[in-house]
Design a protein around this motif. Structure first.
Motif, mmCIF file in Angstrom:
data_model
loop_
_atom_site.group_PDB
_atom_site.id
_atom_site.type_symbol
_atom_site.label_atom_id
_atom_site.label_comp_id
_atom_site.label_asym_id
_atom_site.label_seq_id
_atom_site.Cartn_x
_atom_site.Cartn_y
_atom_site.Cartn_z
ATOM 1 N N THR A 128 4.140 -6.341 -33.137
ATOM 2 C CA THR A 128 4.805 -5.921 -31.901
ATOM 3 C C THR A 128 4.756 -4.418 -31.691
ATOM 4 O O THR A 128 4.697 -3.938 -30.557
ATOM 5 C CB THR A 128 6.273 -6.395 -31.890
ATOM 6 O OG1 THR A 128 6.300 -7.804 -32.103
ATOM 7 C CG2 THR A 128 6.947 -6.075 -30.577
ATOM 8 N N PHE A 162 1.404 -14.467 -32.965
ATOM 9 C CA PHE A 162 2.811 -14.790 -33.194
ATOM 10 C C PHE A 162 3.431 -13.680 -34.037
ATOM 11 O O PHE A 162 3.076 -13.482 -35.201
ATOM 12 C CB PHE A 162 2.941 -16.138 -33.905
ATOM 13 C CG PHE A 162 2.159 -17.237 -33.245
ATOM 14 C CD1 PHE A 162 2.551 -17.744 -32.010
ATOM 15 C CD2 PHE A 162 1.013 -17.747 -33.830
ATOM 16 C CE1 PHE A 162 1.824 -18.741 -31.390
ATOM 17 C CE2 PHE A 162 0.277 -18.749 -33.222
ATOM 18 C CZ PHE A 162 0.683 -19.250 -31.985
ATOM 19 N N ASP A 164 5.602 -11.547 -36.430
ATOM 20 C CA ASP A 164 6.396 -11.801 -37.634
ATOM 21 C C ASP A 164 6.805 -10.470 -38.239
ATOM 22 O O ASP A 164 5.951 -9.617 -38.494
ATOM 23 C CB ASP A 164 5.582 -12.621 -38.644
ATOM 24 C CG ASP A 164 6.274 -12.736 -39.994
ATOM 25 O OD1 ASP A 164 7.511 -12.868 -40.015
ATOM 26 O OD2 ASP A 164 5.573 -12.684 -41.026
ATOM 27 N N TYR A 187 14.905 -16.234 -35.193
ATOM 28 C CA TYR A 187 13.875 -15.782 -34.263
ATOM 29 C C TYR A 187 14.524 -15.309 -32.973
ATOM 30 O O TYR A 187 15.696 -15.590 -32.691
ATOM 31 C CB TYR A 187 12.873 -16.902 -33.979
ATOM 32 C CG TYR A 187 13.492 -18.130 -33.326
ATOM 33 C CD1 TYR A 187 13.555 -18.254 -31.934
ATOM 34 C CD2 TYR A 187 14.040 -19.152 -34.099
ATOM 35 C CE1 TYR A 187 14.130 -19.362 -31.345
ATOM 36 C CE2 TYR A 187 14.626 -20.264 -33.509
ATOM 37 C CZ TYR A 187 14.664 -20.360 -32.136
ATOM 38 O OH TYR A 187 15.256 -21.460 -31.555
ATOM 39 N N ILE A 189 14.222 -14.841 -28.619
ATOM 40 C CA ILE A 189 13.610 -15.381 -27.400
ATOM 41 C C ILE A 189 13.505 -14.275 -26.357
ATOM 42 O O ILE A 189 12.449 -14.029 -25.799
ATOM 43 C CB ILE A 189 14.415 -16.575 -26.859
ATOM 44 C CG1 ILE A 189 14.405 -17.723 -27.886
ATOM 45 C CG2 ILE A 189 13.836 -17.038 -25.521
ATOM 46 C CD1 ILE A 189 15.276 -18.898 -27.503
ATOM 47 N N GLN A 198 10.634 -11.448 -33.503
ATOM 48 C CA GLN A 198 10.297 -12.563 -34.394
ATOM 49 C C GLN A 198 10.039 -13.811 -33.563
ATOM 50 O O GLN A 198 10.919 -14.286 -32.855
ATOM 51 C CB GLN A 198 11.422 -12.818 -35.402
ATOM 52 C CG GLN A 198 11.101 -13.860 -36.456
ATOM 53 C CD GLN A 198 10.052 -13.393 -37.458
ATOM 54 O OE1 GLN A 198 9.952 -12.210 -37.743
ATOM 55 N NE2 GLN A 198 9.281 -14.316 -37.992
ATOM 56 N N HIS A 199 8.822 -14.349 -33.668
ATOM 57 C CA HIS A 199 8.426 -15.522 -32.895
ATOM 58 C C HIS A 199 8.715 -16.779 -33.709
ATOM 59 O O HIS A 199 8.434 -16.841 -34.906
ATOM 60 C CB HIS A 199 6.928 -15.444 -32.577
ATOM 61 C CG HIS A 199 6.475 -16.340 -31.477
ATOM 62 N ND1 HIS A 199 6.448 -17.712 -31.605
ATOM 63 C CD2 HIS A 199 6.026 -16.066 -30.221
ATOM 64 C CE1 HIS A 199 5.998 -18.242 -30.479
ATOM 65 N NE2 HIS A 199 5.740 -17.276 -29.627
ATOM 66 N N GLU A 201 7.245 -19.584 -33.745
ATOM 67 C CA GLU A 201 6.047 -20.211 -34.308
ATOM 68 C C GLU A 201 5.596 -19.501 -35.581
ATOM 69 O O GLU A 201 5.040 -20.134 -36.481
ATOM 70 C CB GLU A 201 4.922 -20.244 -33.271
ATOM 71 C CG GLU A 201 5.176 -21.201 -32.117
ATOM 72 C CD GLU A 201 5.393 -22.644 -32.578
ATOM 73 O OE1 GLU A 201 4.859 -23.021 -33.635
ATOM 74 O OE2 GLU A 201 6.097 -23.387 -31.869
#
Length: 421
Positions: A128, A162, A164, A187, A189, A198-199, A201
């Motif tokens: 990110t 994704f 992490d 996680y 949203i 944090q995704h 998936e």
């Protein structure tokens, strides 16, 4: 590996010689608030060493991770530039010392939780934020060296589609470190103006890679309000140790469902919840009350290793005093001065990665005692820059000093093989 051999090791990231306040982390309020200030890398690293000493005094097992190469020359090369020629923003991203926050290094599942009886570690991709996205290769190299034996399985990052961010969004609750635990993956949203890092998936992929029992694995959403208030990682509003969850009232999107599930699955589960009416979310985040290390020393008295900012924040200090007087789950609070790290958005919990395993199975070069910390402190006092202004991050002299300082530490710890990692 028997249950009695498993102990929790706190691996602290040694604050690197390029520690600076470039304000690169969107959503991290302390990082943004102090952007452009003059940093003190030497003082920052020595504060981290002192924190490790205080943990050793509690009888805890202490490890270290080494600063990564800075500037990140390989990353700059992939961008077709160098630290001297890069746009100043790109150069600042390449000079970041954020790898010191070892809680973002990886996610760890101890052997009692996994189907193959190994301790699994998955390196975080940290995709990110640009300044952290290039950390994972050096992190992977250190983890593969420190945990090289058959009792461990070190995984490369999950695909960067994704996001992490590692153990900062992961909690483990268990009656004791050597018993099977319940692993909680938190996680995001959405978070108002800030990214949810944090995704879900990514968390699910790690649970599969670690071969966790689905019945003992929980995925819980962080509250949007917490993210928007500056809780960019779950460990800014919640921390667990043993069967105890210590959390702010507004940490989770569905607090009741999470607590109900933990009550059903964790023997002796205990919630220590801080009401917003007593400690407003803003105070909890500014003081990093929950970004403390919650540990069980050898005397059995659960201890919160908290930043001095908690002592200096009236609402937080008052809550701590009331909890200790109530004979609650947390029996002791040790205050530590990590102000240089705090000013960049990382408290005591950010600085460490928890690994529950038999310490004798870890490469001993990554385990420290007071004598080794003395040697580390001597290198820092001799080699780390006293201060860095963001305007000088592209200075050839500063870059040379930073690279030489790191190499000196690697040589002292007999880890020169990591020079390029």
């Amino acid at each position: 590996m028997t249950m009695s051999e498993i102990r929790e090791i706190n691996f602290d990231g040694i604050v690197g010689p390029s520690h600076n306040y470039a304000g690169l982390s969107l959503g991290n309020l302390a990082s943004s608030r102090n952007a452009g200030e003059v940093s003190q890398p030497r003082a920052a690293a020595l504060q981290g060493v002192d924190k490790m000493r205080s943990n050793l005094a509690l009888g805890l097992v202490q490890g270290v991770f080494l600063p990564q190469p800075r500037p990140a020359r390989e990353w700059l090369s992939q961008l077709g530039t160098s630290v001297e020629d890069a746009d100043p923003v790109i150069a600042a991203n390449a000079m970041s010392a954020s790898a010191m926050w070892a809680a973002n290094a990886a996610t760890v599942s101890p052997a009692p939780d996994t189907a193959d009886g190994r301790c699994h570690l998955t390196v975080a991709n940290l995709k990110t934020m640009a300044h952290r996205s290039h950390e994972w290769p050096a992190t992977l190299a250190q983890l593969q060296l420190a945990f090289a034996g058959d009792p461990f399985r070190v995984h490369a990052p999950v695909p960067p589609a994704f996001g992490d961010e590692g153990a900062a969004n992961h909690m483990r609750l268990t009656p004791s470190h050597g018993e099977p635990g319940v692993e909680v993956f938190v996680y995001g949203i959405s978070g108002g103006p800030f990214p949810a890092r944090q995704h879900v998936e990514a968390s699910k992929a790690i649970a599969r890679l670690h071969r966790l029992d689905p019945s003992r694995t929980i995925f819980a959403a962080q509250s949007e309000e917490a993210i928007a208030a500056g809780a960019f990682h779950n460990d800014v509003v919640a921390v667990a140790n043993g069967p105890v969850l210590f959390a702010h009232e507004k940490a989770f999107a569905d607090r009741d469902a999470l607590v109900t599930e933990l009550q059903a699955k964790v023997p002796g589960f205990e919630l220590v919840e801080v009401p917003d009416a007593e400690v407003p979310l803003a105070d909890a985040i500014r003081s990093y009350l929950f970004n403390a290390q919650l540990v069980t020393p050898t005397d059995g008295a659960m201890t919160l290793v908290a930043p001095t900012e908690c002592r200096d924040t009236p609402s937080v200090s008052s809550w701590i005093e009331r909890h200790l007087a109530s004979n609650g789950a947390i029996r002791r609070v040790n205050f530590v001065d990590v102000r240089q790290s705090m000013a960049n958005g990382g408290g005591p919990a950010c600085l460490r990665l928890r690994v529950a395993c038999d310490p004798s199975l870890v490469d001993p070069r990554f385990i420290v005692d007071n004598a080794k910390l003395d040697r580390i402190a001597e290198v820092i006092a001799r080699s780390w820059p006293k201060q860095i202004a963001t305007s000088e991050l592209q200075s050839a002299a500063l870059v040379r000093d930073i690279e030489n300082a790191r190499l000196s530490l690697l040589e002292t710890l007999e880890l020169s093989g990591l020079a390029l990692h």
